[in-house]
Scaffold this motif. Structure first.
Motif: not given
Length: 142
Positions: A98-113
């Protein structure tokens, strides 16, 4: 698709607000509501963000941190996936797809935790991870 973003436009707007220097919000949550991922809460205090992460919850979070030194302050962003320690194995497994759907919008981040214990998300710990990921620091030592 079995899990969807309930309102992608609302997610995009909340995300852009956190990224904006003009908005005072520094975090947002995207919890599950049934089988859908929805816009949860936003706020300005990191402790309030942590309060949104319960033992039975699956939550995607986007958090703004200020990094740098006395010569240069920069905004850095963390994309946090919270899977509470009491979440069932089947629901845990769904989070990664499901994270893939979120990351289609939230594309800019320094680190994923990815975290399942709040100790992993202490403010100082996440800030240190972001600072390390951002590279060199050129302060004057003051």
């Amino acid at each position: 698709m079995s899990i969807v973003l309930a309102d992608p436009d609302a997610v995009r707007e909340a995300y852009e607000n956190i990224r904006s220097d003009a908005d005072e919000s520094t975090w947002l949550t995207l919890p599950y509501e049934g089988k859908s991922i929805v816009v949860g809460k936003t706020g300005t205090e990191y402790d309030e963000f942590l309060e949104q992460l319960g033992d039975d919850d699956r939550v995607y979070g986007y958090v703004r941190f200020e990094t740098g030194d006395e010569m240069s302050r920069r905004a850095k962003f963390a994309f946090i996936t919270w899977i509470g320690p009491s979440v069932s194995p089947l629901k845990k497994a769904k989070v990664s797809t499901d994270k893939a759907f979120v990351k289609e919008i939230m594309t800019q981040f320094g680190k994923e935790i990815l975290a399942d214990e709040k100790a992993e998300l202490k403010y100082e710990k996440v800030l240190a991870i972001l600072e390390k990921a951002s590279g060199a620091s050129y302060g004057t030592g003051k």
